[in-house]
Scaffold this active site. Structure first.
Site, PDB file in Angstrom:
ATOM      1  N   ASP A 168      45.282  32.264  35.881  1.00 37.12           N
ATOM      2  CA  ASP A 168      44.231  32.892  34.932  1.00 37.12           C
ATOM      3  C   ASP A 168      44.285  33.423  34.236  1.00 37.12           C
ATOM      4  O   ASP A 168      44.765  34.569  33.854  1.00 37.12           O
ATOM      5  CB  ASP A 168      42.840  33.701  36.536  1.00 37.12           C
ATOM      6  CG  ASP A 168      42.021  34.051  35.882  1.00 37.12           C
ATOM      7  OD1 ASP A 168      41.424  33.522  34.957  1.00 37.12           O
ATOM      8  OD2 ASP A 168      41.247  35.776  36.675  1.00 37.12           O
ATOM      9  N   HIS A 197      39.680  40.492  36.706  1.00 38.43           N
ATOM     10  CA  HIS A 197      40.354  39.696  36.335  1.00 38.43           C
ATOM     11  C   HIS A 197      41.917  40.704  35.513  1.00 38.43           C
ATOM     12  O   HIS A 197      41.737  41.262  34.730  1.00 38.43           O
ATOM     13  CB  HIS A 197      40.326  39.249  34.975  1.00 38.43           C
ATOM     14  CG  HIS A 197      39.161  37.839  35.312  1.00 38.43           C
ATOM     15  ND1 HIS A 197      38.830  36.956  36.240  1.00 38.43           N
ATOM     16  CD2 HIS A 197      37.942  37.816  35.362  1.00 38.43           C
ATOM     17  CE1 HIS A 197      37.947  36.033  36.146  1.00 38.43           C
ATOM     18  NE2 HIS A 197      36.618  37.023  36.637  1.00 38.43           N
TER      19      HIS A 197
HETATM   20 ZN   LIG Z   1      36.106  32.335  37.510  1.00 38.53          ZN
HETATM   21 ZN   LIG Z   2      35.872  35.308  40.326  1.00 33.28          ZN
END
Ligand SMILES: [Zn+2]
Ligand SMILES: [Zn+2]
Length: 546
Positions: free
Chosen positions: A193, A366
């Site tokens: 990510d 994140h």
């Molecule tokens: Zn996502």
């Molecule tokens: Zn997510």
């Protein structure tokens, strides 16, 4: 020969934020990871949402052995109905993700058709030649997983959305030990990510929100209305905890919020005592200082509850002076303008609005740069492919990987549709496949292509001009003056001269009487208006011959 290759095909989420979808292919076997949607940008008029272009899979639909969903967010689950309409394959998901998928599938009438397999973090499933190990990751929704995918070509790690939160709301940190174990086995490639790749340092723990909420609850004179995403289950938990600490009752507002909360409570991912929750109707009858409402609509969408409250068009209740509105989320890139407009309107209606730069009422789910580096060190992949992010995020992530010692020739930044192949432990670029947008609006899927959206943009920007001509059938001469109707193009009273000249030009064109009169008039008028106004209205010409 091609049967001995592992092919990785990104259909969404690379080069953009949203609509994540990844295909892993080995021989005659395909594994799909995530089926997300993306919300349209401001200028995509009339588009409800965007799904990945998965045309690549349609010829190979019988080869799809399974669909794994990493967690319950819309950008990973939202297109599931559209994918299941075309592809009949079993779904694998953890209990909460499965529950949220069921809510979604029930609405599309697909719950019976779908084959859903529940997996737990720490378990594994054999899906065709792919042995998929599910490992827990922290994120802004519980029960998220990353994937260790053992293929005949090697072990690939797919991170999903993750952060390294040591004090998550559900007390369940990312499975560091598993990541270390993978590296002991030797990892061919890491795909991870990149959403926050331009954020230095560490993403703060979700816990930092609790004191911010306490402050809001301490000082709010009346009702508190907290807006968030319906899939941010851990935020619901934090609001519930704050409500209990401060002696308020809590109500969920809006279908998706109510349904997701019910599902998460039923499955034990949301721990709220029954006596804490009241229905909306009851909440509205209580003293303002005794309730907190939780609703959707943090992105400035006009049709959402928060959007309607900001314009005074909500059906059940209105903003009243003394309300405190908390926007507990971050604007999705592209939505900033409409979010700010909503905030201004809420202020105007008498609410106090609290949003992220004012108080830490939201943290990202994140990883930031230091966490990305740590993941790279834990996993020690031979090859690295950044996923989930705009090109700038992917590039930043690639730089970080080089910084921590991944060989530069082993790092590849690719966007949707670019195939990557692994054979004999080596990576190479494959062909390009479609990886664009499929628009979904009220009327259906894919009926509206980019050209329709461009037309809508043009209409919105420059307006429309309708010209009707009444011609003598026998002679082809004008029976009366050309009629010109404009909408959104010029203010008629100021444009009398312009329109008078336009009428004259049309008359001249008709008199010249070339072959394709309709087209001639259209082109002449377009050129004329562009010369005079530098705008390009959409022009329609209708001709009646009598
Ligand atoms: Zn996502
Ligand atoms: Zn997510």
């Amino acid at each position: 020969m091609s049967n001995k290759k592992l092919r990785i095909i990104p259909l969404g989420g690379l080069g953009e934020v949203g609509k994540n979808m990844m295909v892993y292919e080995y021989g005659d076997n395909i594994l799909v990871v995530d089926t997300g949607i993306m919300f349209p940008e401001n200028d995509m008029l009339g588009i409800d949402y965007i799904i990945p272009d998965f045309n690549y899979l349609l010829d190979k639909r019988h080869l799809v052995r399974g669909i794994v969903i990493t967690h319950g967010h819309e950008d990973h689950t939202g297109a599931i109905r559209h994918v299941l309409d075309e592809i009949n394959a079993p779904i694998y998901a953890t209990p909460l993700t499965r529950g949220l998928l069921e809510v979604k599938l029930a609405r599309g009438g697909l719950r019976e058709k779908a084959v859903l397999n529940t997996v737990q973090a720490g378990e594994q499933a054999q899906i065709g030649p792919f042995r998929v190990e599910f490992f827990h990751v922290c994120h802004s929704i519980p029960d998220g997983v990353g994937l260790g995918i053992t293929t005949p070509a090697g072990l690939v790690i797919h991170s999903g959305d993750y952060k390294f939160d040591h004090t998550p709301v559900d007390n369940w940190p990312t499975d560091y030990a598993k990541l270390g174990e993978f590296s002991g086995r030797g990892v061919l490639a890491l795909l991870s990510d990149s959403t926050n790749a331009d954020k230095p340092g560490w993403t703060p723990s979700e816990r930092v929100i609790d004191p911010a909420f306490d402050q809001v609850f301490d000082s709010a004179p009346g009702r508190i209305i907290i807006a968030s995403f319906a899939s941010l289950i851990s935020r619901m938990q934090q609001v519930a905890n704050a409500a209990r600490r401060h002696g308020r009752k809590m109500a969920f507002v809006g279908t998706s919020m109510v349904e997701n909360a019910r599902m998460a409570r039923k499955l034990g991912y949301l721990n709220i005592q029954d006596d804490l929750v009241v229905g909306v109707e009851q909440a509205l009858k209580m003293k303002p200082g005794e309730v907190v409402l939780m609703s959707t609509g943090t992105q400035g969408e006009p049709s959402s509850i928060m959007g309607r409250l900001s314009t005074g068009t909500n059906r059940h209740f209105d903003i009243i002076p003394g309300d405190t509105v908390v926007l507990s989320s971050h604007p999705i890139p592209g939505n900033e303008e409409s979010v700010h407009r909503t905030i201004n309107r809420l202020f105007r209606r008498g609410a106090n609005v609290i949003y992220e730069p004012i108080a830490p009422v939201h943290v990202s789910g994140h990883a930031s740069q230091e966490e990305m580096k740590l993941l790279l060190h834990l996993v020690k992949p031979k090859y690295f492919i950044p996923i989930h992010g705009e090109l700038r995020h992917l590039r930043q992530h690639a730089l970080l990987a080089a910084e921590v010692g991944i060989a530069e020739e082993n790092i590849t930044v690719i966007e949707n549709g670019q195939v990557i192949e692994f054979e004999g432990g080596r990576m190479s670029l494959g062909e390009r496949v479609p990886g664009g947008y499929v628009f979904v609006d009220g009327s259906g899927v894919g009926d509206v292509g980019p050209s329709v959206v461009r037309e809508r943009e043009a209409l919105a920007r420059d307006g429309i001009v309708v010209i009707s001509l009444m011609l003598e059938k026998s002679t082809g001469c004008l029976r009366e003056e050309p009629e010109i109707i404009t909408r959104g193009f010029v203010y008629k009273r100021d444009a009398e001269d312009l329109l008078a000249i336009a009428r004259r030009r049309i008359t001249e064109t008709v008199t010249r009487g070339n072959g394709n009169l309709q087209n001639d008039v259209e082109q002449t008028i377009k050129a004329f208006f562009y010369n005079e106004t530098k705008r390009r209205p959409t022009v329609f010409v209708t001709i009646n011959r009598v």
